[in-house]
Design a protein around this motif. Structure first.
Motif, short mmCIF file in Angstrom:
data_model
loop_
_atom_site.label_atom_id
_atom_site.label_comp_id
_atom_site.label_asym_id
_atom_site.label_seq_id
_atom_site.Cartn_x
_atom_site.Cartn_y
_atom_site.Cartn_z
N THR A 66 0.85 -1.19 0.00
CA THR A 66 0.00 0.00 0.00
C THR A 66 0.89 1.24 0.00
OG1 THR A 66 -1.69 -1.17 1.28
CG2 THR A 66 -1.86 1.23 1.20
N ASP A 67 0.60 2.16 -0.90
CA ASP A 67 1.35 3.42 -0.94
C ASP A 67 0.40 4.56 -1.27
OD1 ASP A 67 0.87 3.22 -3.68
OD2 ASP A 67 2.84 2.38 -4.10
N SER A 68 0.95 5.72 -1.60
CA SER A 68 0.12 6.89 -1.85
C SER A 68 -0.76 6.73 -3.08
CB SER A 68 1.01 8.13 -2.02
OG SER A 68 1.92 7.95 -3.09
N ALA A 69 -0.37 5.85 -4.01
CA ALA A 69 -1.15 5.66 -5.23
C ALA A 69 -2.30 4.68 -5.05
CB ALA A 69 -0.24 5.19 -6.36
N GLY A 70 -2.18 3.76 -4.11
CA GLY A 70 -3.23 2.76 -3.93
C GLY A 70 -2.69 1.50 -3.31
N ARG A 71 -3.28 0.37 -3.68
CA ARG A 71 -2.90 -0.93 -3.10
C ARG A 71 -2.76 -1.96 -4.20
NH1 ARG A 71 -6.20 -3.76 1.77
NH2 ARG A 71 -5.02 -2.16 2.88
N SER A 72 -1.79 -2.87 -4.02
CA SER A 72 -1.63 -4.00 -4.93
C SER A 72 -1.50 -5.28 -4.12
CB SER A 72 -0.41 -3.81 -5.84
OG SER A 72 0.79 -3.86 -5.10
N THR A 73 -2.09 -6.35 -4.63
CA THR A 73 -1.96 -7.67 -4.01
C THR A 73 -1.54 -8.66 -5.09
OG1 THR A 73 -4.32 -8.15 -4.38
CG2 THR A 73 -3.69 -7.22 -2.23
N THR A 74 -0.64 -9.56 -4.73
CA THR A 74 -0.11 -10.52 -5.68
C THR A 74 -0.17 -11.92 -5.09
OG1 THR A 74 1.43 -8.86 -6.55
CG2 THR A 74 1.87 -11.15 -7.10
N TRP A 75 -0.68 -12.87 -5.88
CA TRP A 75 -0.68 -14.29 -5.54
C TRP A 75 0.18 -15.03 -6.56
CZ3 TRP A 75 -2.97 -16.31 -1.22
CH2 TRP A 75 -3.91 -15.50 -0.56
N THR A 76 1.02 -15.94 -6.08
CA THR A 76 1.84 -16.76 -6.96
C THR A 76 1.74 -18.21 -6.52
OG1 THR A 76 3.40 -14.94 -7.29
CG2 THR A 76 4.15 -17.12 -7.90
N ALA A 77 1.64 -19.12 -7.48
CA ALA A 77 1.56 -20.55 -7.17
C ALA A 77 2.42 -21.33 -8.15
CB ALA A 77 0.11 -21.04 -7.22
N GLY A 78 3.14 -22.33 -7.63
CA GLY A 78 3.89 -23.22 -8.50
C GLY A 78 5.25 -22.72 -8.94
N ASP A 79 5.85 -21.79 -8.19
CA ASP A 79 7.19 -21.30 -8.53
C ASP A 79 8.19 -22.43 -8.25
OD1 ASP A 79 9.12 -19.60 -9.37
OD2 ASP A 79 9.21 -18.42 -7.53
N MET A 80 8.85 -22.95 -9.28
CA MET A 80 9.66 -24.16 -9.15
C MET A 80 11.13 -23.91 -9.51
SD MET A 80 9.19 -27.87 -11.07
CE MET A 80 7.57 -28.11 -10.34
N LEU A 81 12.02 -24.55 -8.75
CA LEU A 81 13.45 -24.57 -9.05
C LEU A 81 13.91 -26.02 -9.12
CD1 LEU A 81 16.18 -23.09 -9.39
CD2 LEU A 81 16.45 -23.26 -6.90
N ILE A 82 14.51 -26.40 -10.25
CA ILE A 82 15.06 -27.75 -10.42
C ILE A 82 16.57 -27.63 -10.43
CG2 ILE A 82 15.17 -29.79 -11.91
CD1 ILE A 82 12.46 -28.93 -13.07
N ARG A 83 17.25 -28.39 -9.57
CA ARG A 83 18.69 -28.33 -9.45
C ARG A 83 19.29 -29.70 -9.76
NH1 ARG A 83 19.40 -26.30 -3.40
NH2 ARG A 83 21.62 -26.37 -3.98
N ARG A 84 20.48 -29.70 -10.38
CA ARG A 84 21.17 -30.93 -10.74
C ARG A 84 22.65 -30.79 -10.49
NH1 ARG A 84 21.21 -36.48 -12.03
NH2 ARG A 84 22.52 -36.89 -13.84
N GLU A 91 26.64 -27.14 -9.91
CA GLU A 91 25.29 -27.59 -10.21
C GLU A 91 24.66 -26.67 -11.26
OE1 GLU A 91 22.10 -25.69 -7.22
OE2 GLU A 91 23.51 -27.03 -6.18
N LEU A 92 23.71 -27.22 -12.00
CA LEU A 92 22.92 -26.46 -12.95
C LEU A 92 21.51 -26.29 -12.40
CD1 LEU A 92 24.02 -27.96 -16.40
CD2 LEU A 92 24.94 -25.97 -15.18
N GLN A 93 20.85 -25.23 -12.83
CA GLN A 93 19.54 -24.90 -12.27
C GLN A 93 18.57 -24.48 -13.37
OE1 GLN A 93 20.55 -21.71 -9.59
NE2 GLN A 93 21.55 -23.07 -8.11
N LEU A 94 17.32 -24.84 -13.17
CA LEU A 94 16.25 -24.43 -14.07
C LEU A 94 15.11 -23.89 -13.22
CD1 LEU A 94 14.92 -24.36 -16.90
CD2 LEU A 94 14.07 -26.68 -16.43
N GLY A 95 14.76 -22.63 -13.42
CA GLY A 95 13.69 -22.01 -12.66
C GLY A 95 12.47 -21.77 -13.52
N ILE A 96 11.31 -22.17 -13.03
CA ILE A 96 10.05 -22.02 -13.76
C ILE A 96 9.11 -21.19 -12.89
CG2 ILE A 96 8.14 -23.21 -14.87
CD1 ILE A 96 9.93 -25.70 -14.97
N ALA A 97 8.88 -19.96 -13.30
CA ALA A 97 7.94 -19.11 -12.57
C ALA A 97 6.54 -19.42 -13.09
CB ALA A 97 8.28 -17.63 -12.78
N ALA A 98 5.74 -20.06 -12.27
CA ALA A 98 4.43 -20.52 -12.71
C ALA A 98 3.40 -19.39 -12.65
CB ALA A 98 4.00 -21.72 -11.88
#
Length: 275
Positions: A66-84, A91-98
């Motif tokens: 919340t700031d002087s301009a208004g309000r923002s809300t954010t929902w995120t689901a399924g943010d994944m990181l695969i490491r090898r 190690e190598l990494q693959l990130g998938i922002a769902a």
């Protein structure tokens, strides 16, 4: 199927196939302690054993600002990181922002806007410079590039990247210290180019049997040409290792904004599993 989904699927299948077929990196006994990149904003200084896989998943994350301009809300689901693990210190990494959904409302509720979709794809690596198992004074370097294959309302629309140098050290038998200074090249707000953003996460943690609790201070300076800003948060984390299971965890996090440019509060729930 959109072009973004096709690119994401091709990149994921190609990297997984390449890692799985890499010669000389057969699975081996899990000699190192379990080490996850979540929760918290810092990066771990420990590296997976060669041949080991690890999947880390953000089940759900919520943020409100919340700031002087208004309000923002954010929902995120399924943010994944695969490491090898692909070597004794790399190690190598693959990130998938769902899926994510953001709703912004102007002050007074006169106008609101909602954007949602899947995020971009991250390809990264981590290499240990000292103590890859995370013991003693451990130092590593980690880098990534982000490919703009996400939904139109969510993607950065340019290739971004960054480097971080995670450092960890024991303070006692139960307490530990971690530092993660880093720099990113991120998209300008107007979409016309890239600029630098600097961040530092500094935290302490303590283990209590099956639980590990942590506190972290995170500061980030974004040098956007049109609207430079500084964010700062104080973050609390809790990690639970199920009894008898040394290669999995469930984690919780809550972050408190320390200035007007930062989200007022962030909540997260996730898990990690090594294979």
């Amino acid at each position: 199927m959109t072009d973004g989904f096709r690119l994401r699927a091709l990149a994921l299948s190609g990297l997984v196939a390449a890692l799985g077929a890499a010669p000389g990196f057969m699975a081996q006994a899990q000699e190192r302690d379990f080490c996850a990149a979540r929760p918290g904003k810092g990066a771990p200084a420990c590296i997976l054993d060669a041949g080991q896989w690890q999947v880390e998943l953000g089940l759900v994350d919520f943020a409100r600002q919340t700031d002087s301009a208004g309000r923002s809300t954010t929902w995120t689901a399924g943010d994944m990181l695969i490491r090898r693990g692909v070597g004794p210190a790399t190690e190598l990494q693959l990130g998938i922002a769902a899926y994510s959904r953001e709703r912004t409302t102007e002050r007074g509720g006169a106008l609101s806007h909602t954007s949602d979709g899947v995020g971009d794809l991250r390809l990264g690596f981590a290499h240990s410079l000292r103590n890859p198992d995370g013991s003693g004074l451990a130092v590593a370097v980690s880098g990534y590039v982000s490919l703009p294959v996400g939904s139109p309302e969510v993607t950065a629309d340019v290739i971004e990247g960054g480097v971080v140098v995670p450092i960890s050290a024991p303070l006692s038998a139960d307490w530990s210290l971690s530092l993660s200074p880093g720099v990113d090249m991120v998209a300008d707000a107007d979409g016309e180019g890239l600029h630098a953003a600097y961040a530092l996460a500094a935290g302490v943690g303590r283990s209590f049997g099956a639980w590990a609790l942590g506190g972290e201070l995170w500061v980030s300076r974004d040098e956007d040409p049109q609207s430079p800003s500084t964010q700062a948060t104080f973050d609390l984390t809790a990690v639970w290792t199920p009894p008898g299971v040394e290669d999995a965890q469930i984690d919780f996090g809550v972050n408190f904004g320390l200035n007007d440019d930062s989200p007022d509060i962030e909540l997260g729930l996730g898990l990690a599993k090594r294979f």
